[in-house]
Design an enzyme around this catalytic site. Structure first.
Site, PDB file in Angstrom:
ATOM      1  N   PRO A  16      27.942   6.166 -45.194  1.00  0.00           N
ATOM      2  CA  PRO A  16      29.331   6.138 -45.634  1.00  0.00           C
ATOM      3  C   PRO A  16      29.561   5.322 -46.903  1.00  0.00           C
ATOM      4  O   PRO A  16      28.925   4.289 -47.124  1.00  0.00           O
ATOM      5  CB  PRO A  16      30.079   5.510 -44.454  1.00  0.00           C
ATOM      6  CG  PRO A  16      29.033   4.790 -43.683  1.00  0.00           C
ATOM      7  CD  PRO A  16      27.767   5.569 -43.866  1.00  0.00           C
ATOM      8  N   ASN A  17      30.483   5.832 -47.697  1.00  0.00           N
ATOM      9  CA  ASN A  17      30.946   5.207 -48.943  1.00  0.00           C
ATOM     10  C   ASN A  17      29.957   5.307 -50.099  1.00  0.00           C
ATOM     11  O   ASN A  17      30.277   4.923 -51.222  1.00  0.00           O
ATOM     12  CB  ASN A  17      31.353   3.727 -48.727  1.00  0.00           C
ATOM     13  CG  ASN A  17      32.470   3.608 -47.716  1.00  0.00           C
ATOM     14  OD1 ASN A  17      33.496   4.268 -47.860  1.00  0.00           O
ATOM     15  ND2 ASN A  17      32.278   2.815 -46.678  1.00  0.00           N
ATOM     16  N   ARG A  24      32.225   2.112 -56.959  1.00  0.00           N
ATOM     17  CA  ARG A  24      32.366   1.146 -55.877  1.00  0.00           C
ATOM     18  C   ARG A  24      31.631  -0.164 -56.172  1.00  0.00           C
ATOM     19  O   ARG A  24      30.410  -0.158 -56.353  1.00  0.00           O
ATOM     20  CB  ARG A  24      31.737   1.794 -54.635  1.00  0.00           C
ATOM     21  CG  ARG A  24      31.724   0.953 -53.406  1.00  0.00           C
ATOM     22  CD  ARG A  24      30.865   1.584 -52.310  1.00  0.00           C
ATOM     23  NE  ARG A  24      30.894   0.765 -51.143  1.00  0.00           N
ATOM     24  CZ  ARG A  24      29.949   0.729 -50.235  1.00  0.00           C
ATOM     25  NH1 ARG A  24      28.898   1.521 -50.325  1.00  0.00           N
ATOM     26  NH2 ARG A  24      30.054  -0.080 -49.203  1.00  0.00           N
ATOM     27  N   TYR A  29      26.443  -2.647 -56.165  1.00  0.00           N
ATOM     28  CA  TYR A  29      25.779  -1.343 -56.026  1.00  0.00           C
ATOM     29  C   TYR A  29      25.399  -0.696 -57.347  1.00  0.00           C
ATOM     30  O   TYR A  29      24.805   0.391 -57.335  1.00  0.00           O
ATOM     31  CB  TYR A  29      26.682  -0.404 -55.207  1.00  0.00           C
ATOM     32  CG  TYR A  29      27.033  -0.994 -53.852  1.00  0.00           C
ATOM     33  CD1 TYR A  29      26.035  -1.354 -52.951  1.00  0.00           C
ATOM     34  CD2 TYR A  29      28.359  -1.237 -53.491  1.00  0.00           C
ATOM     35  CE1 TYR A  29      26.344  -1.932 -51.729  1.00  0.00           C
ATOM     36  CE2 TYR A  29      28.679  -1.806 -52.264  1.00  0.00           C
ATOM     37  CZ  TYR A  29      27.677  -2.150 -51.393  1.00  0.00           C
ATOM     38  OH  TYR A  29      27.972  -2.719 -50.182  1.00  0.00           O
ATOM     39  N   ASN A  81      19.571   5.382 -46.394  1.00  0.00           N
ATOM     40  CA  ASN A  81      20.444   4.215 -46.576  1.00  0.00           C
ATOM     41  C   ASN A  81      21.594   4.425 -45.604  1.00  0.00           C
ATOM     42  O   ASN A  81      22.530   5.169 -45.899  1.00  0.00           O
ATOM     43  CB  ASN A  81      20.951   4.106 -48.012  1.00  0.00           C
ATOM     44  CG  ASN A  81      21.811   2.861 -48.214  1.00  0.00           C
ATOM     45  OD1 ASN A  81      22.210   2.231 -47.237  1.00  0.00           O
ATOM     46  ND2 ASN A  81      22.090   2.515 -49.451  1.00  0.00           N
ATOM     47  N   ALA A  84      27.006   1.048 -44.081  1.00  0.00           N
ATOM     48  CA  ALA A  84      27.592   0.158 -43.071  1.00  0.00           C
ATOM     49  C   ALA A  84      27.082   0.463 -41.661  1.00  0.00           C
ATOM     50  O   ALA A  84      27.058  -0.432 -40.801  1.00  0.00           O
ATOM     51  CB  ALA A  84      29.115   0.257 -43.116  1.00  0.00           C
ATOM     52  N   GLU A 105      13.958   2.436 -44.882  1.00  0.00           N
ATOM     53  CA  GLU A 105      15.367   2.026 -44.964  1.00  0.00           C
ATOM     54  C   GLU A 105      15.598   1.405 -46.342  1.00  0.00           C
ATOM     55  O   GLU A 105      14.866   0.495 -46.743  1.00  0.00           O
ATOM     56  CB  GLU A 105      15.632   1.002 -43.853  1.00  0.00           C
ATOM     57  CG  GLU A 105      17.002   0.357 -43.877  1.00  0.00           C
ATOM     58  CD  GLU A 105      17.124  -0.757 -42.818  1.00  0.00           C
ATOM     59  OE1 GLU A 105      16.273  -0.857 -41.896  1.00  0.00           O
ATOM     60  OE2 GLU A 105      18.061  -1.560 -42.937  1.00  0.00           O
ATOM     61  N   HIS A 107      18.431  -0.247 -49.141  1.00  0.00           N
ATOM     62  CA  HIS A 107      19.752  -0.787 -49.490  1.00  0.00           C
ATOM     63  C   HIS A 107      19.755  -1.133 -50.966  1.00  0.00           C
ATOM     64  O   HIS A 107      18.811  -1.766 -51.462  1.00  0.00           O
ATOM     65  CB  HIS A 107      20.078  -2.046 -48.678  1.00  0.00           C
ATOM     66  CG  HIS A 107      20.059  -1.785 -47.207  1.00  0.00           C
ATOM     67  ND1 HIS A 107      21.071  -1.110 -46.572  1.00  0.00           N
ATOM     68  CD2 HIS A 107      19.123  -2.063 -46.269  1.00  0.00           C
ATOM     69  CE1 HIS A 107      20.761  -0.991 -45.289  1.00  0.00           C
ATOM     70  NE2 HIS A 107      19.591  -1.560 -45.078  1.00  0.00           N
ATOM     71  N   ARG A 114      24.074 -11.593 -48.690  1.00  0.00           N
ATOM     72  CA  ARG A 114      25.501 -11.297 -48.537  1.00  0.00           C
ATOM     73  C   ARG A 114      26.013 -11.825 -47.184  1.00  0.00           C
ATOM     74  O   ARG A 114      25.388 -12.689 -46.590  1.00  0.00           O
ATOM     75  CB  ARG A 114      25.713  -9.784 -48.699  1.00  0.00           C
ATOM     76  CG  ARG A 114      25.231  -9.294 -50.088  1.00  0.00           C
ATOM     77  CD  ARG A 114      25.470  -7.822 -50.294  1.00  0.00           C
ATOM     78  NE  ARG A 114      26.896  -7.506 -50.236  1.00  0.00           N
ATOM     79  CZ  ARG A 114      27.366  -6.253 -50.144  1.00  0.00           C
ATOM     80  NH1 ARG A 114      26.525  -5.233 -50.101  1.00  0.00           N
ATOM     81  NH2 ARG A 114      28.667  -6.049 -50.103  1.00  0.00           N
TER      82      ARG A 114
HETATM   83  C1  DQA Z   1      24.325  -1.003 -48.340  1.00  0.00           C
HETATM   84  C2  DQA Z   1      24.577  -2.389 -47.729  1.00  0.00           C
HETATM   85  C3  DQA Z   1      25.530  -2.282 -46.540  1.00  0.00           C
HETATM   86  O1  DQA Z   1      25.753  -3.559 -45.976  1.00  0.00           O
HETATM   87  C4  DQA Z   1      26.858  -1.706 -46.983  1.00  0.00           C
HETATM   88  O2  DQA Z   1      27.721  -1.548 -45.874  1.00  0.00           O
HETATM   89  C5  DQA Z   1      26.718  -0.455 -47.735  1.00  0.00           C
HETATM   90  C6  DQA Z   1      25.611  -0.287 -48.676  1.00  0.00           C
HETATM   91  C7  DQA Z   1      23.501  -1.096 -49.625  1.00  0.00           C
HETATM   92  O3  DQA Z   1      23.015  -0.067 -50.080  1.00  0.00           O
HETATM   93  O4  DQA Z   1      23.357  -2.192 -50.204  1.00  0.00           O
HETATM   94  O5  DQA Z   1      27.588   0.416 -47.671  1.00  0.00           O
HETATM   95  O6  DQA Z   1      23.576  -0.236 -47.406  1.00  0.00           O
END
Ligand code: DQA
Length: 153
Positions: A16-17, A24, A29, A81, A84, A105, A107, A114
């Site tokens: 998501p997002n 964003r 990011y 990825n 959240a 995985e 990120h 963080r």
């Molecule tokens: C994320 C890190 C997560 O904590 C966050 O909720 C994201 C992006 C990252 O790519 O750094 O949406 O996965």
């Protein structure tokens, strides 16, 4: 596990997002859009004769369905990825455990630098490895690893 054409297949899943990349919180990011990242990954995989497919969803159920789809249409490697859902989704973890496809995985941000709620992942102990904090390049390093792994088979 190959496609009907005999090609190896890598599946990239974005949670998501991540459709908002570029807009964003660039301090976390970066400035790359998801489309730009996906295009680079596809080009790199294609150059190696590997099929790479990408899925992004903001809905947990869609991501789970996409992972279940690997039973019918297998992949040799997954790069995910979970965004959240990393920190919340036992259901997504269980889906990956069920299909038993090796995964990395990724990120973009360094989740350990963080908020503390980002320090726990429901995926890391099942993953082949975790890349966190290297920005969009993290996806490319994950892909390079996957390509090397598939060539060794
Ligand atoms: C994320 C890190 C997560 O904590 C966050 O909720 C994201 C992006 C990252 O790519 O750094 O949406 O996965």
């Amino acid at each position: 596990m190959t496609t009907p054409s005999g090609k190896k297949r890598i599946f990239v899943l974005h949670g998501p997002n991540l459709n908002l990349l570029g807009l964003r919180e660039p301090e976390h990011y970066g400035h790359d859009t998801l489309e730009a990242i996906n295009q680079r990954l596809c080009a790199r995989a294609n150059a190696e004769g590997i099929t790479l497919e990408v899925c992004q969803s903001n809905a947990e159920s869609d991501l789970i369905a996409a992972i279940h789809g690997l039973f019918q249409h297998p992949a040799d490697f997954v790069i995910i990825n979970p965004a959240a859902f990393t920190h919340t989704s036992i259901a997504l973890r269980d889906a990956l455990a069920a299909v038993k496809v090796p995964f990395i995985e990724v990120h973009l941000s360094n989740v350990y630098a963080r908020e503390s709620f980002r320090h726990h992942s429901y995926f890391s102990d099942l993953a082949v490895g975790v890349i966190s904090g290297l920005g969009a390049a993290g996806y490319e390093y994950a892909l390079d690893f996957a390509i090397q792994r598939l060539k060794q088979r």
